[in-house]
Write an enzyme that holds these catalytic residues in place. Structure first.
Site, short mmCIF file in Angstrom:
data_model
loop_
_atom_site.label_atom_id
_atom_site.label_comp_id
_atom_site.label_asym_id
_atom_site.label_seq_id
_atom_site.Cartn_x
_atom_site.Cartn_y
_atom_site.Cartn_z
N HIS A 31 0.83 -1.21 0.00
CA HIS A 31 0.00 0.00 0.00
C HIS A 31 0.86 1.26 0.00
O HIS A 31 0.44 2.32 0.47
CB HIS A 31 -0.99 0.01 1.18
CG HIS A 31 -2.12 -0.96 0.99
ND1 HIS A 31 -3.26 -0.62 0.31
CD2 HIS A 31 -2.26 -2.25 1.34
CE1 HIS A 31 -4.08 -1.68 0.28
NE2 HIS A 31 -3.48 -2.68 0.90
N THR A 32 2.07 1.12 -0.50
CA THR A 32 2.95 2.29 -0.62
C THR A 32 2.96 2.81 -2.06
O THR A 32 3.31 3.96 -2.28
CB THR A 32 4.38 1.92 -0.22
OG1 THR A 32 4.69 0.65 -0.81
CG2 THR A 32 4.54 1.82 1.28
N GLY A 117 -8.06 -13.75 -7.02
CA GLY A 117 -8.43 -13.28 -5.68
C GLY A 117 -7.50 -13.76 -4.59
O GLY A 117 -7.83 -13.71 -3.41
N GLY A 119 -4.36 -12.53 -4.18
CA GLY A 119 -3.37 -11.50 -3.88
C GLY A 119 -2.11 -11.61 -4.72
O GLY A 119 -1.10 -10.99 -4.41
N SER A 121 -2.22 -10.93 -7.98
CA SER A 121 -2.51 -10.02 -9.07
C SER A 121 -2.76 -10.68 -10.41
O SER A 121 -2.10 -10.39 -11.42
CB SER A 121 -1.42 -8.96 -9.18
OG SER A 121 -2.01 -7.84 -9.75
N GLU A 155 -7.10 -0.43 -15.38
CA GLU A 155 -7.69 -0.87 -14.11
C GLU A 155 -8.34 0.31 -13.36
O GLU A 155 -9.43 0.19 -12.81
CB GLU A 155 -6.61 -1.53 -13.24
CG GLU A 155 -7.13 -2.00 -11.92
CD GLU A 155 -6.91 -3.48 -11.65
OE1 GLU A 155 -6.25 -4.16 -12.44
OE2 GLU A 155 -7.41 -3.95 -10.62
N ASP A 167 1.75 -3.77 -9.54
CA ASP A 167 1.45 -5.10 -10.08
C ASP A 167 1.80 -5.20 -11.56
O ASP A 167 2.42 -6.17 -12.01
CB ASP A 167 -0.04 -5.43 -9.89
CG ASP A 167 -0.45 -5.35 -8.44
OD1 ASP A 167 0.43 -5.25 -7.57
OD2 ASP A 167 -1.67 -5.40 -8.17
C1 GLA Z 1 -3.03 -4.24 -4.93
C2 GLA Z 1 -2.86 -3.09 -5.89
C3 GLA Z 1 -1.43 -2.57 -5.87
C4 GLA Z 1 -0.96 -2.28 -4.44
C5 GLA Z 1 -1.28 -3.46 -3.53
C6 GLA Z 1 -0.98 -3.16 -2.10
O1 GLA Z 1 -2.29 -5.35 -5.35
O2 GLA Z 1 -3.20 -3.48 -7.19
O3 GLA Z 1 -1.32 -1.42 -6.68
O4 GLA Z 1 -1.51 -1.10 -3.97
O5 GLA Z 1 -2.62 -3.86 -3.61
O6 GLA Z 1 0.37 -2.94 -1.91
#
Ligand code: GLA
Length: 384
Positions: A31-32, A117, A119, A121, A155, A167
């Site tokens: 989340h950075t 789903g 995580g 991506s 997206e 991602d």
């Molecule tokens: C998802 C988003 C990314 C990133 C992560 C958290 O994967 O697509 O852009 O923000 O969450 O780090």
């Protein structure tokens, strides 16, 4: 059955070309990205594959093999269907058209090894594979970085998730055995050799499906923006949380924002610091030291950023008890998906056996495991 034979069977003729793009892991820096900070992702060995061929008209025909679903639409009348896989493909087409590229209709088959789903991506993998394939099919001369930006905009604008750039960047730019240390403010990056000695990168999948479109993700982004807006009153040069020092989160700031906004800002700033320190530790081959930063990241994500869930917390608490695990944390957007763990190679199977039992008896769910390796990014697939 590979994507080529699926295409031939479904459409009754062969594809012009095929492309693949991988999912991603992220070692630290969560989340950075949309706060213009640092991330440390790597592409993995699970990919989305697309096979494509041009059409003479403006019709786009899509077939998602894994779901056994097809979808058809006119190129000039693109509208997203909410929570539908087609949006990840059509969002890319939409961006290409918006940037003035001339396209015709096409037929496309999608297959995807990246679990949905979880995580890792899968969405960026599908977007990036589509961008890579269409670039080649229509001779668009896009650079890899153009594709990264395009996939992110797809997206953001078509799917409606205000995700950052991590991602797609990992999916398109990944390299074997390397992570990517990416500065999301100016997109400067360096490949980061991952010498993990006898540690493996192991993902434990909670089986809890997250949905970023669900709103919590976009809400986090808004909360960070509220923090930035409050800070700008006193520090006009601040553009994003990347420009903020921990010392700026003082009592005056605390009274100007809600407790929630304060916690969100604190997490992001601390996570950027953890990433910098973590990279230094990795370079000194201090894997345990890096692992501690991963645990710190999880704590922040769980308590300050509040994007974890009880299943993820449970798996990280199990990991903490294990000598053979250097570090663990939730990975990706959160609210489900996987934990990422650095595990001694010879302990992987035994850990999985014990963790899956504990997970079943405490959470009542099956635990899946993926042992991943940093791998190469988007590429054409031989047509043979
Ligand atoms: C998802 C988003 C990314 C990133 C992560 C958290 O994967 O697509 O852009 O923000 O969450 O780090």
């Amino acid at each position: 059955m590979n994507v080529k034979s699926v295409f031939t069977e479904h459409f009754g003729y062969g594809p012009a070309l095929m492309a693949k793009s991988p999912g991603r892991i992220n070692l630290i820096g969560e989340h950075t990205d949309y706060n213009l900070g640092f991330v440390l992702p790597a592409a993995i060995d699970l990919c989305a594959f697309v096979a494509v061929a041009k059409r003479d008209d403006s019709i786009i025909r899509l077939f998602a093999k894994d779901l056994d679903e097809k979808y058809e639409i006119d190129l000039h009348a693109l509208v997203p269907v909410e929570n539908h896989w087609s949006a990840y493909i059509l969002g890319v087409v939409d961006q290409l058209l918006k940037s003035g590229k001339s396209l015709t209709g096409f037929d496309l088959v999608l297959t995807c090894d990246v679990p949905i789903g979880a995580g890792m991506s899968s969405s960026a993998a599908v977007e990036s594979a589509t961008a890579f394939a269409l670039n080649e099919l229509f001779g668009l001369n896009l650079e890899r970085l153009d594709m990264v930006r395009l996939a992110q905009k797809a997206e953001n604008e078509f799917v409606g998730v205000k995700c950052g750039i991590m991602d797609m960047f990992a999916s398109v730019m990944g390299k074997d055995a390397q992570a990517i240390q990416l500065d999301c403010r100016d997109l400067s990056y360096q490949y980061f050799p991952l010498n993990l000695e006898d540690y493996k990168i192991v993902l434990f999948d909670t089986g809890v499906k997250h949905s970023l479109a669900g709103g919590e993700y976009n809400l986090r982004r808004q909360q960070c923006e509220q923090g930035v807006a409050a800070l700008q009153q006193r520090f006009p040069t601040v553009q994003s949380l990347r420009d903020v020092e921990l010392s700026m989160l003082d009592d005056e700031f605390k009274t100007s924002v809600t407790d929630i906004v304060f916690k969100r800002c604190q997490y992001v700033i601390e996570e950027n610091i953890r990433l910098e320190q973590g990279c230094a530790l990795l370079l000194q081959n201090d894997i345990k030291g890096f692992g501690d930063k991963m645990y710190g990241s999880h704590k922040g994500l769980s308590e300050l950023y509040e994007v974890s869930c009880k299943e993820l917390d449970f798996l990280v608490s199990l990991a903490k008890e294990e000598e053979s695990i250097a570090g663990a944390r939730m990975m990706g957007g959160g609210f489900g998906g996987c934990t990422i763990n650095l595990v001694k190679a010879d302990a992987v199977q035994d850990l999985y056996d014990r963790f899956s039992q504990a997970y079943q008896s405490t959470m009542g769910k099956e635990l899946k495991m993926y042992v991943t390796v940093p791998s190469t990014g988007s590429a054409l697939v031989d047509i043979v």
